[in-house]
Design a protein around this motif. Sequence first.
Motif: not given
Length: 352
Positions: A53-58, A184-187, A189-200, A206-213
Motif C-alpha cells: 500500500r505504501e510502496s511509493d513512499m517506501a 533499505i530493508i529496514d526502511i 519494514k517501517k512502511y506497509d511493504v509486503e514484498s520487495a527486491i533491490v538490486s544494487l 529481497t524482502y519476504n517472498c514475491k507478492y504472489d507467494g
Amino acid sequence: MRINRKILLAIAGAAFMGVTVSGCKADVDSKPQSAYEEVFAMDTYMTITAYGRESDMAVEAAKKEIYRLDEMLSVSNEASEVYAINSGKEDNVSTDVASLILTSVMMNEKTKGAFDITIYPIMQEWGFTTREYSVPEESVLKELLKNVGKDGIFFDKNKSTIKLKEGVKIDFGAVAKGYTSARIIDIFKKYDVESAIVSLGGNIHTYNCKYDGSKWKIAIENPNKSSEDEYVGVVHVEGKAVVTSGGYERYFIEDGKIYHHIIDPTTGYPSEAGLASVTVISENGAQADALTTALFVMGKERAVDFWNSYGSGDNEIDEFEIVLVDDEGKVIVSDGIEADFESDRDVVVVSR
Ligand code: ADP
Ligand code: MG
C-alpha cells in the motif's frame, strides 16, 4: 557493458515467475500496489521494486537513503565522511560508519586478513579509483602494504571516534552496497511493504517472498564472458541478500594480462586464487557483501573451509550459504542452498 548486464540481471531476477512453496502467505489473486525506481549511485545502476500500500513512499525513502549513504561513504567525494576521515580532518564517526567499521574489522579478523578496508592506497596505486590504470612496481606495492592492516585503525567504540595511522586510508567499497541494501530493508519494514527486491549492482536483497507467494528467483551471472550461457544458475530465496563478486566485474588489460579489482591484501596484487565468482546468500546484507570479497581472495578450499566453520553462524557472523564458480566454470554450492539452486551445469555440493 558491465552496467547493462547488471540491469538485465536485476530485471530478470525480479521478473521470473515461480511456483515454489514458501513460508510467505500466498496471495496470488490480488497484485498489490507497486513502485519501481532506478538510481545511479555508488558507481553502479540500482533498481528498487516494492509491493504494498505504501510502496511509493517506501521506494522514495529508499532512494533518499541510497543518496545519503553514497554521499557519506564515497572515497572520492571531498564532502564525504570517509574522505574527511582519510584526510585526518574528522575523528567523529556517524552511526553508519561506526557500524561499517565494526563489521569490517570483525570480518578482517575472521577472514584472517582476506577482507581489509585499509586496502585503499593499493587500489589508488593500481588506478582503480580514477580508471587511469597501470601495473605498479612491486617495490611500491611492498612499501604500501606496510600500511595495510587493521592495526592502523584506532576506533573507539564508546566515543565513536576514529584515528588512522599515518598513511592508512579506508574504503568501504566491498561492503557499502550490502550495508545500503540492509538499511533499505529496514526502511521497508517501517512502511506497509509486503514484498520487495533491490538490486544494487551485484547486490540483490529481497524482502519476504514475491507478492504472489513464490520465492524470488535470482540469476547468478556467468563470470566467463566468452562462453554462451548468460547465467550459471538461479537461486530461490525469500528475505535474503544474494551478493556476487567476481574479477570479471571491473578490470583492465595490460600486455594481454587481466588485472581485476579484488586485491589480495597479502600481496597487493589482484587475487588469483582459482575462483571466477563468489555468491553469498545471507539475511545480513553487509556481511554477505564483505564475505563475497573475502571468499574470492581465499580461493576454493579456504572458502569452503570458511563456510564449514562459520556458515551455520556464530555470535558475530550470521548464517550464510555459498555458490562458487571456479576458473574452469565448475560450480560448487553449499548444501543449505542446494534445494533452492537450479543449474544446467554439474554442481558439486559441499556439506559439513
Ligand atoms: P563490487 O563492489 O564490484 O561488487 P566487491 O564487493 O568485491 O565488488 O568490492 C570490491 C571493492 O572492494 C574494490 O573495488 C575495492 O574498493 C575494495 N577491495 C578490493 N579488495 C579488497 C579486499 N581484499 N578487502 C576489502 N576490500 C577490498
Ligand atoms: Mg563485496
